[in-house]
Write an enzyme that holds these catalytic residues in place. Structure first.
Site, PDB file in Angstrom:
ATOM      1  N   HIS A  70       0.827  -1.201   0.000  1.00 18.37           N
ATOM      2  CA  HIS A  70       0.000   0.000   0.000  1.00 18.37           C
ATOM      3  C   HIS A  70       0.872   1.268   0.000  1.00 18.37           C
ATOM      4  CE1 HIS A  70      -3.455   2.327   2.217  1.00 18.37           C
ATOM      5  NE2 HIS A  70      -3.267   2.762   0.998  1.00 18.37           N
ATOM      6  N   GLU A  73       2.445   1.705  -3.342  1.00 18.60           N
ATOM      7  CA  GLU A  73       1.479   2.250  -4.311  1.00 18.60           C
ATOM      8  C   GLU A  73       1.455   3.778  -4.245  1.00 18.60           C
ATOM      9  OE1 GLU A  73      -2.759   3.716  -4.027  1.00 18.60           O
ATOM     10  OE2 GLU A  73      -2.727   1.647  -3.297  1.00 18.60           O
ATOM     11  N   HIS A  74       1.484   4.318  -3.032  1.00 15.62           N
ATOM     12  CA  HIS A  74       1.519   5.775  -2.873  1.00 15.62           C
ATOM     13  C   HIS A  74       2.848   6.357  -3.346  1.00 15.62           C
ATOM     14  CE1 HIS A  74      -1.991   6.834  -0.076  1.00 15.62           C
ATOM     15  NE2 HIS A  74      -2.148   5.544  -0.332  1.00 15.62           N
TER      16      HIS A  74
END
Length: 985
Positions: A70, A73-74
């Protein structure tokens, strides 16, 4: 060479076409390709749709709950080799006409999709996405901003307390405090204990701080490689140009990598298990009816397409509507208030699962709920399912497969999400998009013998890999976790030597400098105002008077589906009944009618339609903020062949809705209450803004009464009554029906393929002719507004805040309205995103402008701050008023506006929106003038608008906040003589 000529074996730009599949039910052709050198896979879905979509997915399989997938992804979106700017992803939101841009992390994959209708824009964005995914900078300061970091309360003063910050850290604090979100994550942990699904790919707040920068980079190096990539393109642009671009801008720089990201089989249980987990609630909150119980089974591999489709049908048979046996048994048990989130069949993991349960229950009901589920399944295995229910379930699956959607998300993305799991785990992108063969086989098997009974026994009753999960509230958990976090931060602070403290101060200064640095965005591609279509595309229609009812007909390519929409004016509903209209809408499609029980109606709706629903709406006067028309909308859809059953169902609901089943009323109202409460953590900013708006305009007040926290309180009051005490409520609902269902005031529309109009006209005429006509009571006086505007705080069990400041502006036709929409885009892109998200660590800092409602809102989402954010809102207004916006910033904001204005809709959505425009009086000429006004915005005019409508109207604006009780209390200490008026959410 055209894409139609790309047959199996064709080689282009390093890709070989492996298979070509015609999909006539989707009016598309699917091509599967493989990149010869790297092994990258690519699926192209050739379609006439001009809303072209690209996505690249990686199978990402974390081995812990640090949130590495996650956070990565950022972070990959924070600058890349060709585009070394701080946030090219966010910058491109304002430099394109995209119809969708996002990135998303699931349990076992990460996906980067975008869509646009502009060919130049498509390749601009494709370059950004390819460079971000394969060649990101992955700077340490970006990891610290997006993931987690330690920082002093005063970043430059080591004597102040240590704090933990980070965008993902705060996002997941909000997500993990939401029981409806937490349930799925905890069930995965219990159901898949030995594979990647047992970990929280989003990140556990307690585990996120253990992730190191080096581990993040290693994860990218392992998984973000073409050998582990799945490319998807959709639309009417030529495939060959896609292949050339992807090869030249990404794949040509790689060789094959020996990588095994596959997921092993889960170790199967020898016996069922029970698990108890907790979620935090504030001290003193009632605990009764707050628990969730779910029973789940691990079922078949996603690669087994026939078994997967069969289980999808079984789930519809068991749970597809209120008359379905498991759905009905769970609600009739009175052990809970609604089905648990995640109830149903899930085929997105390598091994699929089935779950059922209840929310709004108590811990002592866990075993009883489990027994209700097992007993119902045993009864179904013994007695089977009537053939008409099997046909209804198959109809639902076929309808969903045929319908062309696209109002919320691009249709291409819907198709990608449908096929992604089977593609990643079974190398099968075709079968999820081609159901006809499986449906035919299921129908044949079900007619030949006990097919579904055997399926049920095999995957559920005789399957020991079962988990019963209890998720219960714990009033002490929040305090324990906060104390543990504080204790850990104190220890870290105590153990810091002078060198460590200096390092944190320097890191904070470096990050701040990076966040505040003025960037040269010249390396990023962009569009010009000339790329914006000069006119809004017109939606053609004809109008007929049928049985005395004006009816608008919209010809659209609906793939054999008819969409019906009716407007029932609600201005004449008395003031004491009008707050009940949302409950009326929720109940109408879920009750009995014309002598049919609610289960009969549910089965009829399931067997013959794609759904019937009702909702409230406001048709706001484009020229007057003080004027609106309240309506009740009834929307329904069905295959053309089912037009007569559809209108028969509507005739019964319109002529004789039956509110006398008080047990049923109680059940549905309890479901509405729980769903409402579940929506607060995900939409707290919307509730905050709606509450603030209610003190500024009459339309805002009506929206709060119908869809805000005020409505939640009313629903809670109704749900707290015993069924026997709902008789007066039922009588009031019947009175509302008597006022609304009046043919003389009805307006309706039909959206379908034009050759079907003749067949539809007869069925519609029979329906309308049977409706009653009557005399409506006089309209009540419009509501008055609160004075002065509100400063409202609502306490909820959330560890973060949602903050809104809302300003009353002007109606749609006012010359300033288009510029205010552009101003909102500038406020978000130029100030709020940086100050609230990047610096403040909130998940979102936004501005929105409702041009039809005359409201401009400054917002924060999952925000660790409250008072600081209110100060940032003031700074944003001062910044905009003092700015001399340059031409580039204004052009980017205008592009963002038109990306929204020209967002494509589904065929059914086009008819629905245009019908609403016509009823509202929002003409094509008005909309065209609005476009011209937005295109004419200038830096000087926008600064003047900020001065007039933000700074100049500061004292007349309103504040709304949703946050935890302690955060609100502390905020009021700091706010001094302008405190929030606090009440319970």
């Amino acid at each position: 060479m055209s894409q139609a000529a790309l047959t199996s074996g064709t080689f282009r730009y390093g890709f070989t076409v492996q298979e070509v599949t015609l999909l006539p039910e989707l009016n598309s052709t699917l091509l599967q390709l493989r990149h010869d050198r790297t092994g990258a896979r690519l699926v192209h879905l050739a379609s006439a749709d001009d809303n072209n979509l690209f996505g690249v997915a990686f199978r990402t399989t974390p081995k812990d709950s640090t949130g590495v997938a996650h956070i990565l992804e950022h972070t990959v979106l924070c600058g890349s080799g060709r585009y070394p700017v701080r946030d090219p992803f966010f910058a491109m939101l304002k430099r394109s006409l995209n119809t969708f841009m996002n990135a998303m992390t699931a349990s076992d994959w990460t996906l980067y999709p975008f869509a646009t209708r502009n060919q130049k824009d498509f390749y601009n964005l494709l370059g950004i996405y390819l460079d971000a995914a394969f060649f990101p900078l992955l700077r340490e300061e970006d990891f610290r901003q997006e993931g987690h970091r330690l920082e002093f309360a005063d970043p430059a003063d080591p004597s102040t307390p240590l704090e933990r910050k980070g965008v993902v850290y705060n996002e997941m604090k909000g997500a993990m405090a939401d029981p409806s979100s937490l349930l799925g994550r905890r069930m995965n942990r219990a159901l898949y204990p030995t594979t990647t699904y047992g970990h929280n790919s989003g990140g556990e707040p307690s585990a996120i701080p253990t992730l190191t920068y080096e581990e993040l980079k290693a994860f990218h190096g392992r998984f973000y490689h073409p050998s582990n990539a799945y490319f998807f393109t959709y639309g009417n642009l030529p495939l060959e140009e896609h292949l050339r671009f992807i090869e030249e801008n990404a794949l040509s720089r790689f060789d094959a990598l020996s990588l095994d990201s596959s997921i092993p089989n889960e170790e199967r249980f020898a016996a069922p298990r029970r698990v108890t987990e907790t979620f935090p609630v504030d001290q003193g909150e009632p605990l009764e009816g707050r628990s969730l119980v779910q029973v789940a089974w691990l079922t078949c591999p996603a690669a087994d397409h026939f078994e997967r489709t069969s289980l999808s049908v079984l789930a519809v048979l068991l749970l597809g509507n209120p008359a379905a046996p498991l759905y009905k048994a769970l609600l009739d048990s009175r052990l809970g208030q609604n089905l648990a989130p995640g109830t149903g069949y899930h085929d997105d993991a390598r091994e699929t699962s089935f779950a059922a349960g209840l929310q709004g229950t108590d811990p002592e009901s866990m075993e009883k709920i489990e027994e209700v589920i097992l007993t119902t399944l045993r009864n179904c295995a013994k007695g089977g399912f009537p053939q008409e229910r099997i046909e209804a379930a198959l109809h639902q699956l076929e309808f969903a497969h045929r319908e062309v959607t696209g109002d919320q998300y691009p249709y291409g993305l819907t198709l990608l999400m449908r096929m992604l799991g089977p593609w990643l785990h079974g190398d099968d992108p075709v079968s999820p998009l081609r159901l006809a063969e499986d449906i035919a086989r299921i129908r044949q098997e079900a007619q030949a013998g006990p097919f579904f009974q055997n399926l049920l026994r095999r995957h559920l009753l005789d399957n020991p890999h079962r988990v019963t999960l209890l998720l219960r509230p714990d009033p002490g958990q929040k305090e324990r976790e906060e104390k543990e976090t504080a204790k850990e931060l104190e220890r870290l602070h105590r153990d810091l030597d002078s060198g460590g403290a200096r390092k944190l101060v320097q890191q904070a200064a470096t990050l701040k400098a990076s966040q505040e640095a003025k960037e040269d965005l010249a390396c990023l591609p962009t569009l010009g105002l000339a790329d914006i279509p000069a006119e809004e595309a017109a939606v053609s229609s004809t109008t007929l008077d049928i049985a005395g009812v004006p009816t608008w007909w919209f010809p659209q390519p609906t793939n054999g589906i008819v969409y019906f929409n009716a407007h029932l004016p609600a201005a004449n509903v008395p003031a004491d009944l009008r707050p009940l209209l949302p409950a009326f809408c929720a109940l109408l499609p879920q009750i009995g009618a014309a002598g049919h029980s609610y289960t009969d109606m549910a089965e009829r709706i399931s067997a013959a339609t794609g759904g019937v629903r009702a909702n409230t709406a406001l048709l706001e006067n484009p020229g007057d903020l003080g004027s609106f028309t309240p309506v009740l909308e009834v929307r329904a859809k069905a295959l053309l062949s089912n037009r007569q059953p559809l209108f028969d169902i509507l005739a019964d609901l319109f002529r004789a809705p039956d509110f006398t089943d008080l047990e049923r009323l109680h059940t549905v109202i309890s479901q509405v209450k729980v769903s409402f409460e579940n929506s607060i953590p995900a939409s707290g900013h919307s509730f905050a803004a709606r509450a603030a708006s209610s003190t500024l305009t009459v339309g805002g007040r009506q929206r709060e009464e119908w869809g805000g926290l005020q409505q939640l309180r009313r629903i809670r009051e109704l749900a707290a009554l015993a069924p026997s005490d709902l008789a007066p409520f039922a009588e009031r609902l019947q009175a509302i029906a008597g006022i609304l269902f009046d043919r003389s005031r009805l307006r309706c529309s039909v959206t379908a393929e034009e050759p079907a109009f003749g067949d539809l006209e007869g069925a519609l005429g029979s329906f309308l002719s049977a409706l009653p006509t009557g005399s409506a009571p006089p309209s009540p006086a419009p509501p008055s507004l609160q004075s002065p505007p509100g400063r409202l705080g609502f306490s909820a069990s959330v560890p973060v805040s949602y903050v809104a400041r809302v300003f009353r502006t002007v109606p749609y036709t006012h010359p300033d309205a288009p510029g205010l929409l552009v101003l909102a885009k500038l406020l978000r892109a130029g100030f709020l995103h940086r100050e609230i998200r990047e610096k403040g660590g909130a998940y979102g800092g936004m501005a929105s402008c409702d041009s039809e409602g005359g409201l401009l809102s400054l917002l924060s989402y999952r925000d660790p701050h409250l008072v600081r954010t209110l100060q940032v809102f003031r700074q944003a207004a001062e910044w905009a008023s003092a700015q001399s916006f340059d031409d580039e910033a204004v052009r980017e904001a205008i592009l963002s506006v038109f990306g929204d204005l020209d967002r494509p809709l589904s065929p059914g959505g086009k008819g629905y929106r245009e019908f609403g425009n016509l009823q509202q009086g929002l003409t094509h000429q008005m909309r065209q003038a609005f476009r011209q006004g937005a295109l004419a915005a200038s830096g000087k005019s926008l600064a003047l608008l900020a001065e007039r409508y933000l700074l100049g109207a500061w004292e007349e604006s309103a504040v709304g906040v949703v946050a935890g009780e302690e955060m609100l209390r502390k905020a009021n200490q700091d706010l001094g003589d302008q405190p929030l008026v606090i009440s319970k959410a």
